[in-house]
Scaffold this motif. Structure first.
Motif, mmCIF file in Angstrom:
data_model
loop_
_atom_site.group_PDB
_atom_site.id
_atom_site.type_symbol
_atom_site.label_atom_id
_atom_site.label_comp_id
_atom_site.label_asym_id
_atom_site.label_seq_id
_atom_site.Cartn_x
_atom_site.Cartn_y
_atom_site.Cartn_z
ATOM 1 N N ASP A 69 0.788 -1.268 0.112
ATOM 2 C CA ASP A 69 0.016 0.171 0.114
ATOM 3 C C ASP A 69 1.069 1.340 0.038
ATOM 4 O O ASP A 69 0.549 2.184 -0.577
ATOM 5 C CB ASP A 69 -0.950 -0.062 1.242
ATOM 6 N N VAL A 70 2.086 0.946 0.716
ATOM 7 C CA VAL A 70 2.862 2.409 0.927
ATOM 8 C C VAL A 70 4.414 1.477 0.461
ATOM 9 O O VAL A 70 4.802 0.718 1.181
ATOM 10 C CB VAL A 70 2.828 2.757 2.185
ATOM 11 N N ILE A 71 5.158 2.537 -0.170
ATOM 12 C CA ILE A 71 6.511 2.327 -0.442
ATOM 13 C C ILE A 71 7.361 3.515 0.322
ATOM 14 O O ILE A 71 6.886 4.716 -0.414
ATOM 15 C CB ILE A 71 6.921 1.874 -1.646
ATOM 16 N N CYS A 72 8.386 3.277 0.913
ATOM 17 C CA CYS A 72 9.163 4.530 1.433
ATOM 18 C C CYS A 72 10.575 4.085 1.123
ATOM 19 O O CYS A 72 10.879 3.146 1.578
ATOM 20 C CB CYS A 72 8.886 4.482 2.690
ATOM 21 N N VAL A 73 11.225 5.061 0.788
ATOM 22 C CA VAL A 73 12.722 5.204 0.472
ATOM 23 C C VAL A 73 13.535 6.007 1.456
ATOM 24 O O VAL A 73 13.158 7.217 1.147
ATOM 25 C CB VAL A 73 12.919 5.414 -0.844
ATOM 26 N N PRO A 74 14.262 5.861 2.159
ATOM 27 C CA PRO A 74 15.181 6.574 3.064
ATOM 28 C C PRO A 74 16.156 7.260 2.202
ATOM 29 O O PRO A 74 16.441 6.680 1.144
ATOM 30 C CB PRO A 74 15.350 5.670 4.213
ATOM 31 N N LEU A 101 0.361 5.198 -1.822
ATOM 32 C CA LEU A 101 1.310 6.297 -1.698
ATOM 33 C C LEU A 101 2.740 5.844 -1.940
ATOM 34 O O LEU A 101 3.233 4.651 -1.467
ATOM 35 C CB LEU A 101 1.193 6.633 -0.219
ATOM 36 N N VAL A 102 3.326 6.765 -2.787
ATOM 37 C CA VAL A 102 4.851 6.403 -2.951
ATOM 38 C C VAL A 102 5.472 7.642 -2.439
ATOM 39 O O VAL A 102 5.227 8.886 -2.650
ATOM 40 C CB VAL A 102 5.229 6.581 -4.620
ATOM 41 N N THR A 103 6.380 7.161 -1.338
ATOM 42 C CA THR A 103 7.178 8.092 -0.485
ATOM 43 C C THR A 103 8.510 7.979 -0.148
ATOM 44 O O THR A 103 9.091 6.935 -0.660
ATOM 45 C CB THR A 103 6.364 7.970 0.854
ATOM 46 N N SER A 104 9.104 9.304 0.656
ATOM 47 C CA SER A 104 10.439 8.934 0.801
ATOM 48 C C SER A 104 10.839 9.746 1.859
ATOM 49 O O SER A 104 10.025 10.829 2.298
ATOM 50 C CB SER A 104 11.439 9.568 -0.569
ATOM 51 N N VAL A 105 12.079 9.921 2.285
ATOM 52 C CA VAL A 105 12.663 10.532 3.481
ATOM 53 C C VAL A 105 13.941 11.135 3.184
ATOM 54 O O VAL A 105 14.754 10.259 2.586
ATOM 55 C CB VAL A 105 12.660 9.916 4.710
ATOM 56 N N CYS A 106 14.467 12.457 3.281
ATOM 57 C CA CYS A 106 15.686 13.021 3.247
ATOM 58 C C CYS A 106 16.041 12.656 1.460
ATOM 59 O O CYS A 106 15.257 12.760 0.637
ATOM 60 C CB CYS A 106 16.733 12.295 3.793
ATOM 61 N N SER A 109 14.433 10.847 -1.682
ATOM 62 C CA SER A 109 13.496 11.364 -2.895
ATOM 63 C C SER A 109 14.411 11.476 -4.382
ATOM 64 O O SER A 109 13.868 11.290 -5.428
ATOM 65 C CB SER A 109 12.883 12.824 -2.686
ATOM 66 N N LEU A 110 15.722 11.583 -4.038
ATOM 67 C CA LEU A 110 16.511 11.488 -5.146
ATOM 68 C C LEU A 110 16.664 10.099 -5.921
ATOM 69 O O LEU A 110 16.608 9.881 -7.152
ATOM 70 C CB LEU A 110 18.212 11.773 -4.897
ATOM 71 N N ILE A 111 16.358 8.950 -5.022
ATOM 72 C CA ILE A 111 16.393 7.614 -5.247
ATOM 73 C C ILE A 111 14.925 7.347 -6.206
ATOM 74 O O ILE A 111 14.925 6.832 -7.362
ATOM 75 C CB ILE A 111 16.266 6.709 -4.443
ATOM 76 N N LEU A 112 13.874 8.033 -5.814
ATOM 77 C CA LEU A 112 12.737 7.746 -6.217
ATOM 78 C C LEU A 112 12.577 8.509 -7.662
ATOM 79 O O LEU A 112 12.112 8.026 -8.540
ATOM 80 C CB LEU A 112 11.620 8.483 -5.605
ATOM 81 N N ALA A 113 13.307 9.796 -7.597
ATOM 82 C CA ALA A 113 13.474 10.510 -9.167
ATOM 83 C C ALA A 113 14.125 9.696 -9.866
ATOM 84 O O ALA A 113 13.777 9.667 -11.210
ATOM 85 C CB ALA A 113 13.910 11.921 -8.524
ATOM 86 N N THR A 153 6.992 13.296 0.209
ATOM 87 C CA THR A 153 8.254 13.391 0.669
ATOM 88 C C THR A 153 8.595 14.324 1.902
ATOM 89 O O THR A 153 8.011 15.075 2.123
ATOM 90 C CB THR A 153 9.042 13.786 -0.538
ATOM 91 N N GLY A 154 9.606 13.738 2.733
ATOM 92 C CA GLY A 154 9.936 14.321 3.944
ATOM 93 C C GLY A 154 11.358 14.613 3.525
ATOM 94 O O GLY A 154 12.051 14.427 2.928
#
Length: 235
Positions: A69-74, A101-106, A109-113, A153-154
């Motif tokens: 349901d949610v993926i998060c990339v630190p 939700l597609v998400t990241s911290v710190c 977000s560059l990895i998601l991008a 994104t955080g």
């Protein structure tokens, strides 16, 4: 919004040299959400070393990961290598296709991008590298948590808790998010007003920029390579 108590599968990506608080801060919040099923994801189940030494055990491999349901990339220093890791980037593309939700911290977000998952979106990142998002077709936003459609994104490290509470509110409501915040006694009162370039003394900010300049340039070079690769895949 998900019905409270309904199973919510959340995957947090592990990788060598990640910043552990980018992952463990959100994991602490998510783990308190009713119905949460947390998966710590990597290519293998071998322990993964964080950038400050502690090792974290994955619970699920990319290959065995259920639909999320949610993926998060630190983020963290290991983010540089991950931006050119096609196995990880392809996993993110596949997983994100089914996520609410597609998400990241710190710098996650560059990895998601780099995976092409933030092109045309607004997003944030650690203050030292947020400008690099624009190289990957992302609109940088200098806020602690940024939402654009189903992307959340955080900013840097500690913002992961704010970010995770925002995700919880989105999934199961503000009441549950506030209950979790109170349970955790998340009531920040930092000893110094130095947690952001907006509040830190300019001399301090400049000193940190100079101290990290060589590393940030390594990250920028990786971001440029990722941008070139992404452009080719979209041709």
């Amino acid at each position: 919004m998900i019905v409270i108590g309904e199973k919510i599968r959340i995957g947090l990506v592990l990788f060598p040299e990640l910043t552990q608080l980018d992952l463990t801060g959100p994991a602490e919040v998510f783990g308190r959400m009713p119905g949460a099923e947390i998966h710590l994801l990597w290519k293998t189940l071998d322990p993964v070393s964080s950038d400050r030494g502690p090792r974290i055990l994955p619970t699920t491999t990319f290959a065995a990961c259920p639909e999320l349901d949610v993926i998060c990339v630190p983020g963290g220093p290991g983010q540089i290598a991950l931006m050119e890791d096609e196995i990880t980037l392809q996993f993110l593309r596949t997983a994100a296709a089914h996520c609410k939700l597609v998400t990241s911290v710190c710098t996650g977000s560059l990895i998601l991008a780099a995976a092409g998952l933030l092109a045309g979106y607004r997003a944030t990142c650690h203050w030292s590298s947020i400008d690099q998002l624009s190289l990957l077709g992302v609109e940088p936003v200098h806020e602690r948590v940024v939402r654009d459609r189903n992307r959340i994104t955080g900013a840097g490290v500690t913002s992961g808790i704010d970010f995770a509470l925002t995700v919880v509110a989105d999934l199961v409501g503000h009441q549950v998010a506030q209950e979790i915040q109170l349970q955790m006694e998340y009531d920040p009162a930092p000893p110094y007003q130095a947690g952001s370039p907006r509040t830190a003394p300019p001399a301090l900010t400049e000193a940190i920029r100079q101290k990290n300049a060589s590393f940030i340039e390594q990250r920028r070079s990786a971001t440029k390579r990722a941008a070139e690769h992404l452009a080719k895949t979209l041709e």
